[in-house]
Design an enzyme around this catalytic site. Structure first.
Site, PDB file in Angstrom:
ATOM      1  CE  LYS A 117      -3.970   1.640   2.771  1.00 35.28           C
ATOM      2  NZ  LYS A 117      -4.761   1.280   3.986  1.00 35.28           N
ATOM      3  CB  SER A 198      -7.899   3.166   3.387  1.00 32.33           C
ATOM      4  OG  SER A 198      -6.967   2.589   4.302  1.00 32.33           O
ATOM      5  CB  SER A 222      -8.151   0.058   6.215  1.00 31.77           C
ATOM      6  OG  SER A 222      -8.866   1.253   6.384  1.00 31.77           O
TER       7      SER A 222
END
Length: 535
Positions: A117, A198, A222
């Site tokens: 990420k 996310s 997330s």
């Protein structure tokens, strides 16, 4: 093996109506194939065996993923899951191939491409921006601790994945998976639907086999939410099991990285590599290096006492039918199931947000002081000003009221902050998860991970339905989601959670469920949900 063999498998993506058929046909053929050049759905163990036998190299595998990224992420369905590719990935792969020949593999991740990420710092030629244009130009002075762990394990960091900007801590009316730098990530199961967030890009990328495994991060949901919406296994570990060093923060009391993979085995392998004691993160002092693959027991549900959370089942009756089928699988595997209710959840709904706002201000300012150099910002106040100045590119769809509220908070000595933090821990731990597990002598809790993926909507924002992530997130306790099937063509995940450092137990239960149910499904890349199969 060369690129021509890869292309012959049908990975070239056509345009228009043929696009989905081409992808599905190629993916279906690849899943059935036994040839050494198949990579779709191939797991770490299989790929490692092929490399060890000489049928595959790390370089060839890396190039095949890069080709697939060009065909599926950059073109075709245009998932937009990857924000940046590592320009040195092929060179790293070549060196790891040489090392394998000279001295053998370092371990199960040797030569395995991994996506991480874009809120995890890498001291290489890639950016670390949390999806924000404000952090473009920042040069990380060093790798995040978990990145160092991956490199030492022999993993190839293939690139950075898109995400909800600032890990979805910018606005209460955001669209998950959108960032100013990366745009909107699309769900590979229905391109008009959201991946949740996310860790949206990691979820979409691993579901579409753009790398073998991926790393997301979670403050509340997330990892597990996007994993469940993309038919993946996601592990949100105990707070401090994985170092928080070098991650763009929201809140140190809840932040953690976590594995996202297509199987429990791969998630366990990745978790093993990511963990470790880090002198920069005091929360890791209790971390003991553990090989989590030792808990992969296909009979792990037999005799396990599991609390089925009545207050965390799906409100959608048709989706609940998928969850009920998962419950039936556990019964058939010998689990002892008890209906229970998790108490006091509403008592920390508001105070969770308060804690996150206080810690965001303190933690982000600290991060930017070290990792933000070279960018346009060095404080949270600078970020707010940057967004206002660049409203057309940074705030075309939603605002930054959460950042503004965080900036208005006092420091971490505030009585309000300390009271909110104490409240969170009391009701999520001692009078929450700990209480119900002790009362019923449970090995784990079981719940529906969350509702089905919603249609992307920049006007009305996310339409989140249900969700179990908050109790283990606030408590800092481990949580794993596993694919349970499809509802209207959309993935449904189910969750196992328990007390601190219970990752081994959760992996054991999740693996047994996975092996008995086999509900992981390939993406359909359907343009609209209504065109998806009903099951």
């Amino acid at each position: 093996m060369d690129r021509r063999n890869f292309v012959k498998l049908g990975f070239f993506i056509g345009a228009g109506g043929a696009m989905n058929k081409n992808i599905l046909a190629a993916d279906g053929d690849a899943k059935k194939a036994t040839g050494h050049h198949t990579i779709i759905e191939a797991d770490v163990t299989e790929l490692q065996a092929r490399m060890q036998s000489g049928q595959l190299t790390a370089l060839a595998l890396t190039e095949h993923y890069l080709e697939r990224i060009r065909s599926i992420d950059r073109a075709g369905p245009h998932l937009n899951a990857i924000i940046e590719l590592n320009p040195d990935a092929q060179a790293i792969a070549r060196e790891l191939d040489k090392e394998r020949k000279a001295s053998g593999p370092r371990g199960p991740l040797h030569g395995i491409p991994v996506l991480i990420k874009d809120n995890i710092a890498t001291a290489d030629r890639m950016q670390t921006t949390a999806g924000s244009l404000a952090l473009v130009g920042a040069k990380a002075p060093r790798d995040a601790f978990l990145v160092r762990q991956l490199r030492q394990a022999g993993a190839i960091i293939l690139g950075k994945t898109n995400l909800s900007e600032w890990a979805n801590m910018r606005s209460t009316r955001s669209t998950s998976g959108w960032s100013g730098r990366g745009g909107l990530t699309r769900n590979p199961y229905a391109l008009d639907r959201n991946c949740s967030g996310s860790s949206s890009g990691t979820a979409a990328a691993i579901a579409a086999s753009l790398a073998t495994v991926g790393v997301g991060s979670e403050t509340d949901g997330s990892v597990v939410s996007p994993a469940s919406m993309c038919s993946l296994v996601g592990i949100k570990p105990t707070l401090g099991l994985i170092s928080r060093d070098g991650m763009v923060p929201i809140a140190h009391s809840q932040d953690t990285a976590g594995p996202m993979a297509r199987s429990v085995t791969d998630a366990a392998i990745l978790l093993t590599a990511l963990t470790g004691a880090d002198e920069r993160d005091p929360a890791t002092t209790h971390t003991i290096n553990t090989d989590y693959t030792q808990f992969l027991d296909k009979n792990g549900l037999k005799g396990a006492k599991i609390g089925v959370l009545k207050n965390f089942m799906s409100s959608n009756l048709r989706q609940q039918a998928v969850v009920d089928s998962a419950i039936e699988v556990m019964k058939q595997q010998g689990a002892i199931l008890i209906e229970v209710e998790l108490p006091n959840v509403a008592r920390y709904t508001d105070t969770e947000t308060e804690v996150l706002l206080y810690e965001l201000k303190a933690d982000l300012n600290s991060y930017l002081a070290e990792f933000g150099r070279g960018s346009a910002v060095s404080t949270l106040a600078d970020v707010i000003a940057f967004n206002e100045k660049n409203r057309s590119t940074e705030m075309p769809y939603f605002d930054q009221e959460l950042l503004i509220k965080a900036q208005a908070k006092d420091d971490l000595n505030s009585a309000d902050y300390l009271a909110a933090l104490s409240n969170n821990q009391r009701y999520s731990r001692q009078e929450g998860i700990d209480l119900v597990m002790k009362e019923h002598q449970l090995d784990a809790l079981f719940a529906s991970t969350g509702g089905p993926a919603w249609i992307n909507d920049f006007i009305n924002a996310d339409h989140i339905i249900d969700g179990f992530s908050t109790p283990p997130a606030v408590a800092g306790y481990p949580h794993i989601t596993v694919p349970a099937g499809l509802f209207a063509g959309l993935p449904v995940g189910v969750s196992f959670a328990a007390g601190p450092y219970a990752e081994g137990m959760l992996i054991k239960l999740a693996y047994a469920f996975e092996q008995a149910s086999r509900q992981r499904r390939l993406p359909a890349y359907t343009a609209h949900t209504l065109n998806a199969a009903a099951t």
